[in-house]
Design an enzyme around this catalytic site. Structure first.
Site, short mmCIF file in Angstrom:
data_model
loop_
_atom_site.label_atom_id
_atom_site.label_comp_id
_atom_site.label_asym_id
_atom_site.label_seq_id
_atom_site.Cartn_x
_atom_site.Cartn_y
_atom_site.Cartn_z
N GLY A 113 0.82 -1.22 0.00
CA GLY A 113 0.00 0.00 0.00
C GLY A 113 0.85 1.26 0.00
O GLY A 113 0.62 2.17 0.78
N SER A 172 1.32 3.31 -2.66
CA SER A 172 1.02 4.23 -3.76
C SER A 172 0.61 5.61 -3.24
O SER A 172 0.70 6.59 -3.96
CB SER A 172 -0.11 3.66 -4.62
OG SER A 172 -1.21 3.27 -3.80
N ARG A 173 0.15 5.65 -1.98
CA ARG A 173 -0.36 6.91 -1.42
C ARG A 173 -0.04 6.98 0.07
O ARG A 173 0.39 6.00 0.67
CB ARG A 173 -1.89 6.97 -1.55
CG ARG A 173 -2.41 6.92 -2.94
CD ARG A 173 -3.94 7.06 -2.98
NE ARG A 173 -4.63 5.81 -2.68
CZ ARG A 173 -5.49 5.66 -1.68
NH1 ARG A 173 -5.76 6.68 -0.88
NH2 ARG A 173 -6.10 4.50 -1.46
N ASN A 207 1.67 -2.18 5.38
CA ASN A 207 1.01 -0.89 5.58
C ASN A 207 -0.38 -0.83 4.94
O ASN A 207 -1.23 -0.05 5.38
CB ASN A 207 1.92 0.20 4.99
CG ASN A 207 1.20 1.52 4.83
OD1 ASN A 207 1.01 2.26 5.78
ND2 ASN A 207 0.76 1.83 3.60
N SER A 250 -3.32 0.92 14.69
CA SER A 250 -3.96 2.23 14.84
C SER A 250 -4.21 2.42 16.32
O SER A 250 -4.37 1.45 17.06
CB SER A 250 -5.30 2.22 14.10
OG SER A 250 -6.16 3.22 14.61
N TYR A 309 -12.96 -1.75 12.12
CA TYR A 309 -11.59 -1.25 11.96
C TYR A 309 -10.79 -1.48 13.25
O TYR A 309 -9.66 -1.97 13.20
CB TYR A 309 -11.63 0.24 11.61
CG TYR A 309 -10.28 0.85 11.33
CD1 TYR A 309 -9.61 0.58 10.14
CD2 TYR A 309 -9.67 1.70 12.25
CE1 TYR A 309 -8.37 1.15 9.88
CE2 TYR A 309 -8.43 2.26 12.00
CZ TYR A 309 -7.79 1.99 10.81
OH TYR A 309 -6.55 2.54 10.56
N ILE A 314 -3.72 10.92 11.22
CA ILE A 314 -2.72 11.32 10.24
C ILE A 314 -3.45 11.89 9.02
O ILE A 314 -4.45 11.32 8.56
CB ILE A 314 -1.87 10.09 9.81
CG1 ILE A 314 -1.37 9.29 11.04
CG2 ILE A 314 -0.70 10.54 8.92
CD1 ILE A 314 -0.51 10.05 12.03
P1 NAP Z 1 -4.52 5.71 2.51
O1 NAP Z 1 -3.96 7.07 2.27
O2 NAP Z 1 -5.99 5.48 2.38
O3 NAP Z 1 -3.72 4.66 1.59
C1 NAP Z 1 -4.04 3.30 1.68
C2 NAP Z 1 -3.02 2.53 0.89
O4 NAP Z 1 -3.35 1.11 1.04
C3 NAP Z 1 -3.07 2.84 -0.59
O5 NAP Z 1 -1.76 2.85 -1.10
C4 NAP Z 1 -3.86 1.65 -1.17
O6 NAP Z 1 -3.46 1.30 -2.48
C5 NAP Z 1 -3.43 0.54 -0.24
N1 NAP Z 1 -4.36 -0.59 -0.24
C6 NAP Z 1 -5.64 -0.62 0.20
N2 NAP Z 1 -6.15 -1.85 0.02
C7 NAP Z 1 -5.17 -2.60 -0.55
C8 NAP Z 1 -5.08 -3.94 -0.97
N3 NAP Z 1 -6.13 -4.78 -0.86
N4 NAP Z 1 -3.92 -4.39 -1.50
C9 NAP Z 1 -2.85 -3.55 -1.62
N5 NAP Z 1 -2.88 -2.27 -1.25
C10 NAP Z 1 -4.03 -1.80 -0.72
O7 NAP Z 1 -4.16 5.20 3.98
P2 NAP Z 1 -3.07 5.71 5.03
O8 NAP Z 1 -3.70 6.74 5.87
O9 NAP Z 1 -1.79 6.00 4.33
O10 NAP Z 1 -2.94 4.40 5.94
C11 NAP Z 1 -1.83 3.50 5.85
C12 NAP Z 1 -1.94 2.52 7.02
O11 NAP Z 1 -1.92 3.25 8.25
C13 NAP Z 1 -3.24 1.71 7.03
O12 NAP Z 1 -2.99 0.40 7.48
C14 NAP Z 1 -4.10 2.45 8.04
O13 NAP Z 1 -5.09 1.62 8.62
C15 NAP Z 1 -3.05 2.90 9.04
N6 NAP Z 1 -3.49 4.06 9.84
C16 NAP Z 1 -3.79 5.26 9.27
C17 NAP Z 1 -4.23 6.32 10.07
C18 NAP Z 1 -4.59 7.66 9.53
O14 NAP Z 1 -5.07 8.51 10.32
N7 NAP Z 1 -4.40 7.95 8.24
C19 NAP Z 1 -4.34 6.12 11.45
C20 NAP Z 1 -4.02 4.89 11.99
C21 NAP Z 1 -3.59 3.87 11.17
P3 NAP Z 1 -4.25 1.74 -3.84
O15 NAP Z 1 -4.57 3.20 -3.73
O16 NAP Z 1 -3.21 1.43 -4.89
O17 NAP Z 1 -5.46 0.87 -3.97
#
Ligand code: NAP
Length: 243
Positions: free
Chosen positions: A8, A10-11, A86, A139, A152, A185
């Site tokens: 994951g 890409s973003r 991730n 998280s 979640y 985040i």
């Molecule tokens: P995000 O911006 O929504 O990005 C999610 C990433 O996961 C994207 O690159 C997406 O890829 C990839 N992804 C989703 N489903 C997938 C799958 N089935 N196979 C492969 N890749 C997949 O999320 P983020 O905020 O960066 O979060 C990253 C991690 O941190 C996650 O595990 C999230 O639960 C955790 N987290 C985030 C926060 C927050 O506040 N943002 C807080 C706590 C924990 P594509 O776009 O290519 O589909």
């Protein structure tokens, strides 16, 4: 040179982590699911830093694709020193009674099954080398439970238990397994929240700001590259929101 596979990437947090590892001189495999263009552009950007970087498409919730992802990363980077699990998805905030079977499965299949499939595929490489670092992403809701975030929270709690069990199982093989637990985040994952909700969350954070993807990348880097005697730990990266 060392090599890392980040799912994951890409973003958001994954992309920031890929950038940081490449800046530190690591070769990077960038996994994406849907965002092919962004992942390929990032790989090109990182190649410009003088490291090997490749974008590999795979839905980690599919066991065959997760296994293929690890094989391709090992082949393209010539080995693997670290894995960052991730990739993750969240649902809109909703009551448990409104959560459908399909939504529950969607969250667990990516957040829990995806990490399990990827780790299972990468483990033989690390055990053979008698070295390796695995970092999972939980998280703060996986630690404390979030109201209207039952699926979640449960999935992220499972990630913590998986991390601790793996640390015990793989430690004797020289493999360390840790978890980073982010707070709020600023990424696409929170883009659905309006400004007022974000401000309310900000006011609950002792450091008085939202986290950035780079904040979390720094914690992941620490566990992969700067903390050789740390394993089985959950490192909160939340500005003090959970203490
Ligand atoms: P995000 O911006 O929504 O990005 C999610 C990433 O996961 C994207 O690159 C997406 O890829 C990839 N992804 C989703 N489903 C997938 C799958 N089935 N196979 C492969 N890749 C997949 O999320 P983020 O905020 O960066 O979060 C990253 C991690 O941190 C996650 O595990 C999230 O639960 C955790 N987290 C985030 C926060 C927050 O506040 N943002 C807080 C706590 C924990 P594509 O776009 O290519 O589909």
């Amino acid at each position: 040179m060392s090599a890392v596979l980040i799912t994951g990437a890409s973003r958001g947090i994954g992309a920031a982590t890929a950038r940081l590892f490449a800046q530190k001189g690591w070769d990077v495999a960038i996994n994406y699911n849907k965002s092919e263009g962004a992942a390929k552009a990032l790989a090109e950007e990182l190649t410009g830093l003088g490291v090997r970087a490749c974008a590999i498409g795979a839905d980690v919730s599919d066991p065959a694709q997760a296994a293929g992802l690890v094989e391709r990363a090992v082949a393209q980077l010539g080995g693997l020193d670290a894995l960052v699990c991730n990739a993750g998805v969240a649902l809109p905030q909703q009551l448990v009674t409104d959560t459908t079977d399909a939504q529950w499965r969607q969250v667990f299949s990516t957040n829990v099954d995806g990490a399990f499939y990827t780790i299972r595929a990468a483990t033989p490489h690390f055990v053979r080398a008698k070295a390796g670092r695995i970092v999972t992403l939980s998280s703060m809701w996986g630690m404390t439970g979030g109201s209207c975030e039952v699926a979640y929270s449960a999935s992220k709690g499972a990630v913590i238990a998986m991390t601790r069990a793996l640390a015990k199982e793989l430690g004797p093989s020289g493999v360390a397994v840790n978890c980073v637990s982010p707070g709020v985040i600023a990424t696409d994952m929170n883009a659905h929240l309006d400004e007022q909700s974000m401000e309310q969350l900000r006011q609950e954070i002792p450091l008085e700001r939202l986290g950035t993807p780079e904040d979390v990348a720094a914690a992941i880097w620490f566990l992969c590259a700067e903390a050789p005697f740390v394993t089985g730990q959950v490192l909160s990266c939340c500005g003090g929101m959970v203490i």
